[in-house]
Design a protein around this motif. Structure first.
Motif, PDB file in Angstrom:
ATOM      1  N   GLU A   1       0.844  -1.016  -0.045  1.00 19.46           N
ATOM      2  CA  GLU A   1      -0.164   0.076   0.117  1.00 19.46           C
ATOM      3  C   GLU A   1       0.934   1.237  -0.121  1.00 19.46           C
ATOM      4  N   ILE A   2       0.742   1.965  -0.913  1.00 24.93           N
ATOM      5  CA  ILE A   2       1.681   3.360  -1.193  1.00 24.93           C
ATOM      6  C   ILE A   2       0.836   4.554  -0.503  1.00 24.93           C
ATOM      7  N   VAL A   3       1.411   5.066   0.618  1.00 27.84           N
ATOM      8  CA  VAL A   3       0.566   6.191   1.206  1.00 27.84           C
ATOM      9  C   VAL A   3       1.212   7.553   0.716  1.00 27.84           C
ATOM     10  N   CYS A   4       2.379   7.685   0.323  1.00 34.57           N
ATOM     11  CA  CYS A   4       2.884   8.723  -0.620  1.00 34.57           C
ATOM     12  C   CYS A   4       4.242   8.348  -1.338  1.00 34.57           C
ATOM     13  N   GLY A   5       4.272   9.006  -2.515  1.00 38.06           N
ATOM     14  CA  GLY A   5       5.112   8.637  -3.518  1.00 38.06           C
ATOM     15  C   GLY A   5       5.911   9.971  -4.013  1.00 38.06           C
ATOM     16  N   TYR A   6       5.663  10.333  -4.991  1.00 38.26           N
ATOM     17  CA  TYR A   6       6.286  11.687  -5.671  1.00 38.26           C
ATOM     18  C   TYR A   6       5.547  12.880  -4.832  1.00 38.26           C
ATOM     19  N   ARG A   7       6.299  13.780  -4.445  1.00 39.47           N
ATOM     20  CA  ARG A   7       5.514  15.163  -3.807  1.00 39.47           C
ATOM     21  C   ARG A   7       6.178  16.355  -4.367  1.00 39.47           C
ATOM     22  N   SER A   8       5.274  17.112  -5.280  1.00 40.15           N
ATOM     23  CA  SER A   8       5.807  18.591  -5.821  1.00 40.15           C
ATOM     24  C   SER A   8       6.046  19.335  -4.383  1.00 40.15           C
ATOM     25  N   ARG A   9       7.011  20.393  -4.683  1.00 42.28           N
ATOM     26  CA  ARG A   9       7.397  21.463  -3.982  1.00 42.28           C
ATOM     27  C   ARG A   9       5.841  21.972  -3.214  1.00 42.28           C
ATOM     28  N   TRP A  10       4.800  22.325  -4.405  1.00 43.03           N
ATOM     29  CA  TRP A  10       3.726  22.791  -3.593  1.00 43.03           C
ATOM     30  C   TRP A  10       2.999  22.219  -2.671  1.00 43.03           C
ATOM     31  N   THR A  11       2.885  20.762  -3.046  1.00 42.13           N
ATOM     32  CA  THR A  11       2.209  19.678  -2.064  1.00 42.13           C
ATOM     33  C   THR A  11       3.027  19.500  -0.662  1.00 42.13           C
ATOM     34  N   ASN A  12       4.384  19.695  -0.842  1.00 41.42           N
ATOM     35  CA  ASN A  12       5.180  19.677   0.319  1.00 41.42           C
ATOM     36  C   ASN A  12       4.808  20.768   1.125  1.00 41.42           C
ATOM     37  N   GLU A  13       4.737  21.882   0.621  1.00 39.07           N
ATOM     38  CA  GLU A  13       4.417  23.130   1.394  1.00 39.07           C
ATOM     39  C   GLU A  13       2.994  23.208   1.956  1.00 39.07           C
ATOM     40  N   PHE A  14       1.955  22.627   1.233  1.00 37.00           N
ATOM     41  CA  PHE A  14       0.722  22.419   1.678  1.00 37.00           C
ATOM     42  C   PHE A  14       0.526  21.628   2.923  1.00 37.00           C
ATOM     43  N   LEU A  15       1.270  20.567   2.765  1.00 37.87           N
ATOM     44  CA  LEU A  15       1.177  19.427   4.094  1.00 37.87           C
ATOM     45  C   LEU A  15       1.928  20.245   5.135  1.00 37.87           C
ATOM     46  N   ARG A  16       3.135  20.836   5.078  1.00 33.60           N
ATOM     47  CA  ARG A  16       3.803  21.348   5.904  1.00 33.60           C
ATOM     48  C   ARG A  16       2.832  22.454   6.840  1.00 33.60           C
ATOM     49  N   SER A  17       2.008  23.039   6.029  1.00 34.09           N
ATOM     50  CA  SER A  17       1.183  24.121   6.551  1.00 34.09           C
ATOM     51  C   SER A  17      -0.216  23.563   7.360  1.00 34.09           C
ATOM     52  N   HIS A  18      -0.380  22.393   7.206  1.00 34.34           N
ATOM     53  CA  HIS A  18      -1.662  21.877   7.565  1.00 34.34           C
ATOM     54  C   HIS A  18      -1.425  20.447   8.413  1.00 34.34           C
ATOM     55  N   THR A  19      -0.270  19.985   8.477  1.00 32.56           N
ATOM     56  CA  THR A  19       0.266  18.843   9.454  1.00 32.56           C
ATOM     57  C   THR A  19       1.349  18.829   9.919  1.00 32.56           C
ATOM     58  N   THR A  20       1.783  17.804  10.731  1.00 28.70           N
ATOM     59  CA  THR A  20       3.056  17.857  11.287  1.00 28.70           C
ATOM     60  C   THR A  20       3.735  16.614  10.579  1.00 28.70           C
TER      61      THR A  20
ATOM     62  N   VAL B   1       6.245  16.581   8.340  1.00 29.82           N
ATOM     63  CA  VAL B   1       6.744  17.017   7.107  1.00 29.82           C
ATOM     64  C   VAL B   1       8.189  17.795   7.016  1.00 29.82           C
ATOM     65  N   ALA B   2       9.072  17.113   6.386  1.00 30.90           N
ATOM     66  CA  ALA B   2      10.557  17.828   6.229  1.00 30.90           C
ATOM     67  C   ALA B   2      10.271  18.860   5.095  1.00 30.90           C
ATOM     68  N   LYS B   3      10.990  19.887   5.034  1.00 33.78           N
ATOM     69  CA  LYS B   3      10.803  21.056   4.275  1.00 33.78           C
ATOM     70  C   LYS B   3      11.575  20.604   3.104  1.00 33.78           C
ATOM     71  N   ASN B   4      12.684  19.659   3.163  1.00 34.30           N
ATOM     72  CA  ASN B   4      13.515  19.186   1.989  1.00 34.30           C
ATOM     73  C   ASN B   4      13.142  17.792   1.806  1.00 34.30           C
ATOM     74  N   SER B   5      12.061  17.445   2.032  1.00 30.83           N
ATOM     75  CA  SER B   5      11.650  15.856   2.010  1.00 30.83           C
ATOM     76  C   SER B   5      12.178  15.173   0.688  1.00 30.83           C
ATOM     77  N   LEU B   6      12.844  14.083   0.877  1.00 33.88           N
ATOM     78  CA  LEU B   6      13.284  13.415  -0.469  1.00 33.88           C
ATOM     79  C   LEU B   6      12.061  12.952  -1.160  1.00 33.88           C
ATOM     80  N   HIS B   7      10.963  13.034  -0.748  1.00 35.44           N
ATOM     81  CA  HIS B   7       9.608  12.723  -1.740  1.00 35.44           C
ATOM     82  C   HIS B   7       9.786  13.875  -2.817  1.00 35.44           C
ATOM     83  N   ILE B   8      10.282  14.910  -2.615  1.00 38.27           N
ATOM     84  CA  ILE B   8      10.298  16.154  -3.753  1.00 38.27           C
ATOM     85  C   ILE B   8      11.314  15.654  -4.808  1.00 38.27           C
TER      86      ILE B   8
END
Length: 201
Positions: A113-132, A134-141
């Motif tokens: 089960e895949i919870v998260c794969g690739y994450r754009s910078r926009w999505t990464n910042e969105f998640l950072r602002s709405h949850t905990t 989430v690394a700023k320079n996540s390797l998902h990016i």
């Protein structure tokens, strides 16, 4: 007369040689085919389910040491940023890690089960602002990380298997019941965990 006999002798020898070749060649070809068949490269398969899109994929992505470009492209699309639709090429070594994880927990070929794969910078910042967590320079990016779980496998056991592989970073998120694997430097963390889980116990 002697010349004629010599010609007949040469022709006869050529005919015999050709006949023997016709008999032997199929046998040699059959033997070679059998040898090649016995040395078919091992196929590497992934079965994935995306928890956000509901999509599934069951695909052979590598034969022997050769990654299959079309299959890799399909996996890259499957792991796209589902919020934006952005696609980025994953390092195929990460796909090897996923396959090896299923083997390590004695469930080769299990659906992941895949919870998260690739994450754009926009999505990464969105998640950072709405949850905990989430690394700023996540390797998902960088398309070098995947969050996952395997149904029926205790997530702590899955985490221990990932740590034993020593392929990169391993994160554990017990409240969401998934692990993070990446191909960065070897390290580990446990988000909001009891002290006993911080060292991989």
């Amino acid at each position: 007369m002697q010349v004629t006999r010599k010609i007949e002798t040469v022709v006869r020898r050529l005919w015999i040689s050709s006949a023997l070749l016709c008999l032997v060649a199929p046998l040699m070809a059959s033997a070679q085919s059998s040898a090649v068949a016995g040395q078919q490269p091992q196929e590497h398969r992934l079965r994935l389910f995306h928890t956000h899109t509901g999509e599934r994929i069951d695909i052979i992505y590598r034969r022997g040491d050769t990654y299959l470009p079309e299959a890799i492209a399909k996996l890259d699309f499957f792991l796209r940023d589902f919020r934006t639709g952005d696609v980025r090429h994953f390092n195929p070594r990460l796909y090897d890690t996923l396959e090896d994880l299923t083997i390590s927990v004695d469930h080769p070929g299990a659906e992941i089960e895949i919870v998260c794969g690739y994450r754009s910078r926009w999505t990464n910042e969105f998640l950072r602002s709405h949850t905990t967590g989430v690394a700023k320079n996540s390797l998902h990016i960088q398309a070098e990380a995947i969050d996952l779980r395997i149904p029926g496998i205790n997530t702590i056991k899955l985490r221990q298997a990932a740590l034993a592989l020593r392929r990169g970073g391993v994160g554990y998120y017990p409240h969401s019941d998934f692990i993070h694997v990446d191909i960065g430097r070897v390290r580990q963390w446990c988000f909001d965990c009891p002290p006993g889980l911080l060292t991989g116990d």
